[in-house]
Design a protein around this motif. Structure first.
Motif, PDB file in Angstrom:
ATOM      1  N   THR A   1       0.812  -1.204   0.000  1.00  0.00           N
ATOM      2  CA  THR A   1       0.000   0.000   0.000  1.00  0.00           C
ATOM      3  C   THR A   1       0.849   1.259   0.000  1.00  0.00           C
ATOM      4  N   ALA A   2       2.018   1.206   0.596  1.00  0.00           N
ATOM      5  CA  ALA A   2       2.894   2.383   0.617  1.00  0.00           C
ATOM      6  C   ALA A   2       3.765   2.394  -0.625  1.00  0.00           C
ATOM      7  N   MET A   3       3.937   3.565  -1.211  1.00  0.00           N
ATOM      8  CA  MET A   3       4.709   3.674  -2.444  1.00  0.00           C
ATOM      9  C   MET A   3       6.160   3.271  -2.243  1.00  0.00           C
ATOM     10  N   ASP A   4       6.749   3.610  -1.083  1.00  0.00           N
ATOM     11  CA  ASP A   4       8.141   3.284  -0.879  1.00  0.00           C
ATOM     12  C   ASP A   4       8.353   1.778  -0.816  1.00  0.00           C
ATOM     13  N   LEU A   5       7.434   1.031  -0.222  1.00  0.00           N
ATOM     14  CA  LEU A   5       7.556  -0.424  -0.192  1.00  0.00           C
ATOM     15  C   LEU A   5       7.357  -1.015  -1.580  1.00  0.00           C
ATOM     16  N   ALA A   6       6.414  -0.487  -2.334  1.00  0.00           N
ATOM     17  CA  ALA A   6       6.190  -0.978  -3.689  1.00  0.00           C
ATOM     18  C   ALA A   6       7.406  -0.738  -4.566  1.00  0.00           C
ATOM     19  N   THR A   7       8.132   0.333  -4.274  1.00  0.00           N
ATOM     20  CA  THR A   7       9.334   0.623  -5.043  1.00  0.00           C
ATOM     21  C   THR A   7      10.477  -0.309  -4.662  1.00  0.00           C
ATOM     22  N   ILE A   8      10.610  -0.579  -3.367  1.00  0.00           N
ATOM     23  CA  ILE A   8      11.703  -1.426  -2.900  1.00  0.00           C
ATOM     24  C   ILE A   8      11.520  -2.869  -3.348  1.00  0.00           C
ATOM     25  N   PHE A   9      10.319  -3.425  -3.187  1.00  0.00           N
ATOM     26  CA  PHE A   9      10.074  -4.838  -3.479  1.00  0.00           C
ATOM     27  C   PHE A   9       9.583  -4.987  -4.923  1.00  0.00           C
ATOM     28  N   ARG A  10      10.509  -4.866  -5.856  1.00  0.00           N
ATOM     29  CA  ARG A  10      10.168  -4.964  -7.276  1.00  0.00           C
ATOM     30  C   ARG A  10      10.632  -6.315  -7.816  1.00  0.00           C
ATOM     31  N   MET A  11       9.809  -6.962  -8.616  1.00  0.00           N
ATOM     32  CA  MET A  11      10.136  -8.268  -9.158  1.00  0.00           C
ATOM     33  C   MET A  11      11.282  -8.139 -10.159  1.00  0.00           C
ATOM     34  N   PRO A  12      12.400  -8.850  -9.954  1.00  0.00           N
ATOM     35  CA  PRO A  12      13.553  -8.695 -10.845  1.00  0.00           C
ATOM     36  C   PRO A  12      13.411  -9.508 -12.129  1.00  0.00           C
ATOM     37  N   ALA A  13      14.186  -9.125 -13.130  1.00  0.00           N
ATOM     38  CA  ALA A  13      14.308  -9.890 -14.369  1.00  0.00           C
ATOM     39  C   ALA A  13      15.539 -10.791 -14.260  1.00  0.00           C
ATOM     40  N   PHE A  14      15.548 -11.835 -15.077  1.00  0.00           N
ATOM     41  CA  PHE A  14      16.653 -12.795 -15.094  1.00  0.00           C
ATOM     42  C   PHE A  14      17.556 -12.481 -16.271  1.00  0.00           C
ATOM     43  N   LYS A  15      18.865 -12.435 -16.016  1.00  0.00           N
ATOM     44  CA  LYS A  15      19.839 -12.107 -17.055  1.00  0.00           C
ATOM     45  C   LYS A  15      20.952 -13.144 -17.048  1.00  0.00           C
ATOM     46  N   LEU A  16      21.279 -13.658 -18.214  1.00  0.00           N
ATOM     47  CA  LEU A  16      22.324 -14.673 -18.357  1.00  0.00           C
ATOM     48  C   LEU A  16      23.378 -14.154 -19.317  1.00  0.00           C
ATOM     49  N   GLY A  17      24.653 -14.224 -18.914  1.00  0.00           N
ATOM     50  CA  GLY A  17      25.695 -13.663 -19.760  1.00  0.00           C
ATOM     51  C   GLY A  17      27.020 -14.378 -19.626  1.00  0.00           C
ATOM     52  N   MET A  18      27.970 -13.925 -20.449  1.00  0.00           N
ATOM     53  CA  MET A  18      29.346 -14.399 -20.414  1.00  0.00           C
ATOM     54  C   MET A  18      30.248 -13.180 -20.263  1.00  0.00           C
ATOM     55  N   ALA A  19      31.313 -13.346 -19.475  1.00  0.00           N
ATOM     56  CA  ALA A  19      32.202 -12.217 -19.200  1.00  0.00           C
ATOM     57  C   ALA A  19      33.656 -12.630 -19.351  1.00  0.00           C
TER      58      ALA A  19
END
Length: 219
Positions: A22-40
Motif C-alpha cells: 500500500t505504501a509507495m516506498d515499499l512498492a518501489t523497494i520490493f520490485r520483481m527482478p528480471a533474469f539475465k544470463l551472460g558471459m564475461a
C-alpha cells in the motif's frame, strides 16, 4: 544473525514479488527482478595471502570466458524528467585464474571458485528509460554492495611440492561501469575496485581489482 543468513535475507528482499504494497516506498523497494544470463571476460589480478605459507601472491585472469547469472530489478528514476535512477543486482559468477608467472616465486598455480554479490547501483541513462523488447539505452553506473567469495587454489613449488589453500568469506564490493542496452541484449564494461574479504584463521585473504567485458541476454 550469521553472515550466510544475512546474505540469504538480502536475496529474499531482492526477490520478494510484493506488488500490492500500500505504501509507495515499499512498492518501489520490493520490485520483481528480471533474469539475465551472460558471459564475461576479465582482466586484472587477485592477490592472495596466507598467514601460514605465503603473502601477496598474484593470480591473473585467464583468457577464457566465465558465466554470469544476474537478477536485476527494473530501474527507478528520481523524477519523470530525470535521467538519474537506481536499481539493485544480485550476481553469481564463476571464475578461474592462473598464477602470474612474472612473480617468479612458484612454478605454477591456479585459483578458482565463485562469487556472489548484491549491489545497489546508481546510474545516469540516455535513450529509452525502460528495459523492454524494443528499447535502446546506454548508461554510466556506480555501485557499492556486499560480496561473498568461495574459492580454492593451489601453488606448485619448484621442487614439485604443492600448497593448497582456500579463501571463503564476506567483504564489500564496488564498481563503476558503462552499459549499452539493445532490446533484450546488454553489453557492459565494468571495473571492480579492490575488495577485501574477511578471512578466518584457516582461510587465505584475497584482494582484487578486475575489469570485465560482458555480453548478456535479459529474459
Amino acid at each position: 544473525m550469521s553472515k550466510v543468513g544475512l546474505l540469504c535475507l538480502s536475496a529474499l528482499l531482492l526477490l520478494n514479488p510484493l506488488q500490492t504494497a500500500t505504501a509507495m516506498d515499499l512498492a518501489t523497494i520490493f520490485r520483481m527482478p528480471a533474469f539475465k544470463l551472460g558471459m564475461a571476460g576479465s582482466a586484472g589480478t587477485v592477490e592472495v595471502s596466507d598467514s601460514k605459507s605465503f603473502s601477496d601472491v598474484p593470480f591473473k585472469s585467464s583468457n577464457s570466458l566465465s558465466p554470469v547469472v544476474t537478477l536485476i530489478q527494473p530501474p527507478v528514476y528520481f523524477g519523470e524528467d530525470s535521467r538519474w535512477g537506481y536499481h539493485t543486482e544480485l550476481n553469481i559468477k564463476y571464475f578461474k585464474l592462473d598464477y602470474d608467472n612474472d612473480d617468479a616465486r612458484y612454478q605454477d598455480g591456479e585459483l578458482k571458485g565463485y562469487t556472489t554479490d548484491i549491489t545497489p547501483i546508481l546510474f545516469y541513462q540516455w535513450g529509452h528509460k525502460k528495459l523492454c523488447t524494443n528499447c535502446r539505452s546506454w548508461r554510466v553506473e556506480a555501485g557499492v554492495g556486499m560480496h561473498y567469495l568461495n574459492s580454492d587454489g593451489k601453488l606448485q613449488q619448484f621442487d614439485g611440492k604443492k600448497i593448497a589453500f582456500s579463501s571463503v568469506g564476506f567483504g564489500f564490493n564496488s564498481h563503476i561501469g558503462a552499459v549499452v542496452n539493445y532490446r533484450q541484449w546488454e553489453l557492459g564494461l565494468r571495473l571492480v575496485v579492490p575488495t577485501r574479504i574477511n578471512d578466518d584463521d584457516d582461510d587465505a585473504d584475497a584482494r582484487h581489482a578486475l575489469s570485465s567485458v560482458s555480453l548478456a541476454y535479459r529474459f
